[in-house]
Enzyme design. Structure first.
Site, PDB file in Angstrom:
ATOM      1  N   PRO A  91       0.804  -1.225   0.000  1.00  0.00           N
ATOM      2  CA  PRO A  91       0.000   0.000   0.000  1.00  0.00           C
ATOM      3  C   PRO A  91       0.835   1.273   0.000  1.00  0.00           C
ATOM      4  O   PRO A  91       0.318   2.357  -0.287  1.00  0.00           O
ATOM      5  CB  PRO A  91      -0.839  -0.115   1.283  1.00  0.00           C
ATOM      6  CG  PRO A  91      -0.111  -1.082   2.146  1.00  0.00           C
ATOM      7  CD  PRO A  91       0.560  -2.036   1.205  1.00  0.00           C
ATOM      8  N   GLU A 137       1.241  -8.215   8.894  1.00  0.00           N
ATOM      9  CA  GLU A 137       1.387  -6.788   9.143  1.00  0.00           C
ATOM     10  C   GLU A 137       2.245  -6.079   8.098  1.00  0.00           C
ATOM     11  O   GLU A 137       2.094  -4.897   7.855  1.00  0.00           O
ATOM     12  CB  GLU A 137       1.984  -6.563  10.536  1.00  0.00           C
ATOM     13  CG  GLU A 137       2.091  -5.109  10.947  1.00  0.00           C
ATOM     14  CD  GLU A 137       0.743  -4.427  11.066  1.00  0.00           C
ATOM     15  OE1 GLU A 137       0.692  -3.192  10.988  1.00  0.00           O
ATOM     16  OE2 GLU A 137      -0.285  -5.133  11.230  1.00  0.00           O
ATOM     17  N   ASP A 184      -9.156   1.828 -25.068  1.00  0.00           N
ATOM     18  CA  ASP A 184      -9.596   1.612 -23.693  1.00  0.00           C
ATOM     19  C   ASP A 184      -9.505   2.904 -22.890  1.00  0.00           C
ATOM     20  O   ASP A 184      -8.673   3.768 -23.160  1.00  0.00           O
ATOM     21  CB  ASP A 184      -8.700   0.574 -22.992  1.00  0.00           C
ATOM     22  CG  ASP A 184      -8.945  -0.831 -23.498  1.00  0.00           C
ATOM     23  OD1 ASP A 184      -9.983  -1.051 -24.132  1.00  0.00           O
ATOM     24  OD2 ASP A 184      -8.091  -1.702 -23.251  1.00  0.00           O
TER      25      ASP A 184
END
Length: 245
Positions: free
Chosen positions: A86, A113, A166
């Site tokens: 992330p 974690e 696209d």
């Protein structure tokens, strides 16, 4: 293209054996290899995680299984080793296009974690994220990226033109698409699309792509080169010109 995916849950990637990617694998356009890095733990309990030094919540992936698994693969100095994280760079169509030109990609799916920092610092070449949210693991992110990248590999979609219009490939959202029947319960396909007038059709597609981008993702217009004709049309929709890129 060769793709290796390091994961604790190999069965999750059975979906890659179906549809377009499955056909691409059968036709030897893609070589997708799933690696269970638990088998590279180096201990009799196949433990891949441990408590973090200094305390903290949860468990952290140990370096040994990841390093050992990557080192077992046949790679070159051009291989891209991608950590799904992330904290990484936001994955985009542009990044998909860039990675589709590589010969070998390795994806590392995390759990728990986080990762031992040495994996990030000494092993990987890229850190990528599919968005500002947290998943239970990197498998779904890996599948998303692999699908996005693999469809851009030559001949995977059958025709190179299949992906050129696209959304995001042109910097704009894709124009509306229609198929038969022309009239469905009073909902009618725009006449221009059945006119056979190719120039008018292309102009309609461009305008509708601009319109949809302006209405749904106007921030994309700031980073896209727009012609004078584009700008006149956008102004008719209420677009305020800030600067021409």
């Amino acid at each position: 293209m060769k793709i290796d995916i390091l994961t604790l849950f190999p069965d999750m990637f059975d979906s890659l054996n179906h549809s377009i990617l499955g056909k691409a694998k059968d036709n030897k356009l893609l070589d997708i290899n799933i690696v269970d890095y638990r088998k590279f733990s180096g201990n009799k309990h196949n433990q891949v995680d441990d408590y973090p030094f200094g305390g903290g919540q949860g468990m952290v992936l140990k370096p040994e299984p990841i390093f050992n698994a990557v080192e077992s693969l046949d790679k070159t100095d051009k291989t891209r080793i991608i950590l799904l994280c992330p904290q990484g760079e936001r994955f985009s169509q542009k990044k998909a296009e860039e990675l589709s030109e590589e010969e070998h990609l390795i994806f590392i799916c995390g759990h728990y974690e986080g990762y031992d920092e040495r994996i990030r610092e000494y092993l990987v070449t890229d850190e990528l994220s599919i968005g500002d949210f947290i998943l239970t693991g990197g498998e779904f992110a890996a599948m998303t990226m692999v699908d996005s990248i693999a469809r851009l590999v030559p001949d995977v979609l059958g025709k190179e033109e299949s992906h050129k219009d696209d959304s995001f490939s042109t910097g704009l959202l894709e124009y509306p698409q229609y198929t038969r029947p022309k009239d469905y319960k009073g909902m009618v396909v725009p006449d221009v699309l059945t006119s056979g007038h190719h120039k008018n059709i292309e102009e309609w597609k461009r305008k509708e792509s601009l319109r949809r981008t302006f209405e749904r993702r106007p921030e994309l217009l700031d980073s896209k080169y727009l012609s004078a004709k584009d700008l006149i049309f956008l102004q008719s929709l209420g677009y305020e010109i800030k600067s021409k890129q």
